[in-house]
Write a protein that holds these residues in place. Structure first.
Motif, PDB file in Angstrom:
ATOM      1  N   GLY A   1       0.795  -1.222   0.000  1.00 56.95           N
ATOM      2  CA  GLY A   1       0.000   0.000   0.000  1.00 56.95           C
ATOM      3  C   GLY A   1       0.824   1.266   0.000  1.00 56.95           C
ATOM      4  N   ASP A   2       2.025   1.209  -0.595  1.00 55.67           N
ATOM      5  CA  ASP A   2       2.911   2.373  -0.638  1.00 55.67           C
ATOM      6  C   ASP A   2       3.312   2.641  -2.089  1.00 55.67           C
ATOM      7  N   PRO A   3       2.344   3.015  -2.936  1.00 55.00           N
ATOM      8  CA  PRO A   3       2.668   3.201  -4.352  1.00 55.00           C
ATOM      9  C   PRO A   3       3.663   4.314  -4.628  1.00 55.00           C
ATOM     10  N   ASP A   4       3.758   5.323  -3.743  1.00 57.62           N
ATOM     11  CA  ASP A   4       4.729   6.393  -3.958  1.00 57.62           C
ATOM     12  C   ASP A   4       6.158   5.839  -3.967  1.00 57.62           C
ATOM     13  N   THR A   5       6.431   4.927  -3.028  1.00 54.78           N
ATOM     14  CA  THR A   5       7.744   4.273  -3.023  1.00 54.78           C
ATOM     15  C   THR A   5       7.898   3.408  -4.267  1.00 54.78           C
TER      16      THR A   5
ATOM     17  N   ASP B   1      -1.836   2.915 -11.418  1.00 53.13           N
ATOM     18  CA  ASP B   1      -3.263   2.663 -11.206  1.00 53.13           C
ATOM     19  C   ASP B   1      -3.637   2.898  -9.748  1.00 53.13           C
ATOM     20  N   ALA B   2      -2.769   2.458  -8.832  1.00 50.22           N
ATOM     21  CA  ALA B   2      -3.029   2.664  -7.405  1.00 50.22           C
ATOM     22  C   ALA B   2      -3.051   4.145  -7.050  1.00 50.22           C
ATOM     23  N   LEU B   3      -2.303   4.953  -7.798  1.00 51.01           N
ATOM     24  CA  LEU B   3      -2.260   6.394  -7.547  1.00 51.01           C
ATOM     25  C   LEU B   3      -3.333   7.157  -8.313  1.00 51.01           C
ATOM     26  N   GLY B   4      -4.136   6.422  -9.113  1.00 46.82           N
ATOM     27  CA  GLY B   4      -5.193   7.067  -9.883  1.00 46.82           C
ATOM     28  C   GLY B   4      -4.680   7.823 -11.092  1.00 46.82           C
ATOM     29  N   GLU B   5      -3.482   7.521 -11.536  1.00 48.37           N
ATOM     30  CA  GLU B   5      -2.882   8.177 -12.696  1.00 48.37           C
ATOM     31  C   GLU B   5      -3.267   7.384 -13.952  1.00 48.37           C
TER      32      GLU B   5
ATOM     33  N   LEU C   1      -9.933   1.062 -16.579  1.00 49.91           N
ATOM     34  CA  LEU C   1      -9.693   2.286 -17.341  1.00 49.91           C
ATOM     35  C   LEU C   1     -10.844   2.591 -18.299  1.00 49.91           C
ATOM     36  N   VAL C   2     -11.469   1.561 -18.835  1.00 47.26           N
ATOM     37  CA  VAL C   2     -12.586   1.754 -19.761  1.00 47.26           C
ATOM     38  C   VAL C   2     -13.704   2.548 -19.096  1.00 47.26           C
TER      39      VAL C   2
END
Length: 438
Positions: free
Chosen positions: A346-350, A381-385, A416-417
């Motif tokens: 749960g640390d997508p930034d890293t 995807d986890a960051l909503g980008e 994404l669709v």
């Protein structure tokens, strides 16, 4: 007899039990009164049967009725049905029964598209699986032996196809390799048998890798057979490779602790061995153990294991390419796993920092470069980008087109669709990769 309210993936249970019993479709169908083609439809969820027919199938495959969601009320059934129920639940202590109990105890019956992969429960089957998977059929159909020299050549080609992410070709060529290697093993003895077992183990390792990518139920069976053959071969390297893929199937069925224990215990067996192959196998075991720990939420254990893997990888001679490793033991490989660890914890930034710091061109194979792009897509995807996620998927398609058709990757595309972000070309991409049907 009635159905319980518990939701059960009946086809997945039937497929797993058939794999353990090593029964052909014709054998199961003959017992239950169905043709092989009808049994194929039943096991793939395209045809349903009544409770009595399901009970006959359960009897033949040694499945407790409750495992299929059947609540047997012996007071309200006929003597014939009570006899069937008694036979099903008697718990006979044959070798197959013992294997079946162990199989289900580890959760293998729950392996399926919904439980194994992260893709949608009803995702379309991978290319080549329609009408029955030839890889699955090869686990049960007899074949003539294949000479050891021919096995070695076939394994070399199979490994090259896997590294190049040519999975459609492997689905076509692996069945003959698997059945031929098993026949050669059974027809020989002594040193020749050990070598045949080593070849069979590694063929099953590659088959398991493909099955895991397909989220196929029989991944558990191929992994189990890989480890059995590897142990019989007397090759520690083959045992390490097989233990790794078996642990992956355990992880994907929710047996996190058992998977980590298997991986770390096998890695300990290589302690003190500074041979190049031993170091490489140990590294791959520790990397898989680290990611498995992360999926279970154990951050401390995951980071400790990946640091140990990094140290071991540093002692592997540069440029080593193992005989049949599907995961390389390199510094880049360790960084790749750190992306997956961060996402799982749960640390997508890293995870992004690791992804941006890794040059994918340094990854040695198309399969590994595709893995980097998969993990990168998951991070974004986890960051909503959404746009960056889509760009990673497009790069994956250019690198290894068959990877974007994996159920877990199709799940990202499907999300994404339905995203509000406008992404040019997304619908055609989703359609050709099987993630969207107009």
């Amino acid at each position: 007899m009635s159905r319980t309210t518990e939701k059960v993936d009946v086809p997945a249970v039937l497929r797993a039990a058939r794999a353990v019993k090593k029964a052909t479709l014709a054998e199961v169908g003959a017992h239950a009164g169905y043709s092989p083609s009808a049994m194929s439809r039943i096991l793939n969820g395209r045809m349903t049967v009544g409770d009595v027919a399901l009970l006959r199938i359960a009897q033949f495959l040694d499945i407790p009725p409750q495992r299929l969601g059947l609540d047997i009320d012996t007071a309200s059934t006929s003597p014939a049905r009570r006899a069937v129920a008694a036979r099903v639940t008697a718990g006979r202590e044959s070798e197959d029964e013992v294997r079946r109990r162990s199989f289900f105890a580890l959760g293998a019956a729950g392996i399926g598209a919904a439980a194994v992969g992260s893709g949608p429960a009803h995702a379309a089957p991978p290319p080549g699986s329609q009408g029955g998977d030839p890889l699955e059929r090869a686990l049960f159909d007899p074949a003539p032996p294949v000479r050891l020299s021919d096995l070695a050549a076939a394994l070399t080609r199979a490994r090259a196809d896997f590294r190049a992410a040519r999975y459609d070709r492997l689905r076509t060529t692996l069945p003959a390799l698997l059945s031929g290697a098993e026949a050669e093993r059974d027809a020989t003895s002594g040193l020749r048998r050990e070598r045949a077992n080593a070849a069979l183990a590694r063929a099953h390792v590659i088959a398991t890798e493909v099955a895991v990518k397909d989220s196929a139920d029989y991944a558990w069976v191929t992994a189990d057979r890989a480890l059995t053959a590897a142990r019989a071969s007397g090759s520690p390297v083959a045992v390490g490779e097989a233990a790794r893929v078996l642990a992956i199937t355990m992880r994907r069925s929710g047996r996190i602790t058992s998977a980590v224990q298997l991986l770390t215990a096998t890695a300990v067996g290589f302690d003190g061995d500074d041979g190049a192959e031993a170091l490489a196998v140990r590294t791959s075991l520790l990397l898989t153990a680290a990611y498995t720990s992360a999926t279970g939420g154990d951050a401390s254990g995951a980071h400790s294991l990946i640091e140990e893997a990094q140290e071991t990888a540093g002692r592997v001679p540069p440029g080593l390419v193992g005989a049949l490793f599907t995961v390389e033991a390199t510094a880049e490989q360790c960084t790749l796993y750190r992306i997956g660890l961060a996402t799982a914890l749960g640390d997508p930034d890293t995870g992004v920092r690791h992804a941006l710091g890794l040059d994918p061109t340094r990854m040695p194979t198309a399969e590994r470069r595709a893995r980097y792009l998969t993990d990168t897509a998951r991070v974004w995807d986890a960051l909503g980008e959404d746009r960056r996620t889509y760009n990673a998927l497009l790069a994956m398609e250019r690198t290894a087109p068959e990877e974007v058709r994996r159920p877990s990757v199709r799940a990202i595309t499907a999300r994404l669709v339905h995203s509000p972000t406008r992404l040019p070309g997304l619908r055609p991409f989703a359609t050709r990769t099987g993630a969207f049907t107009a």
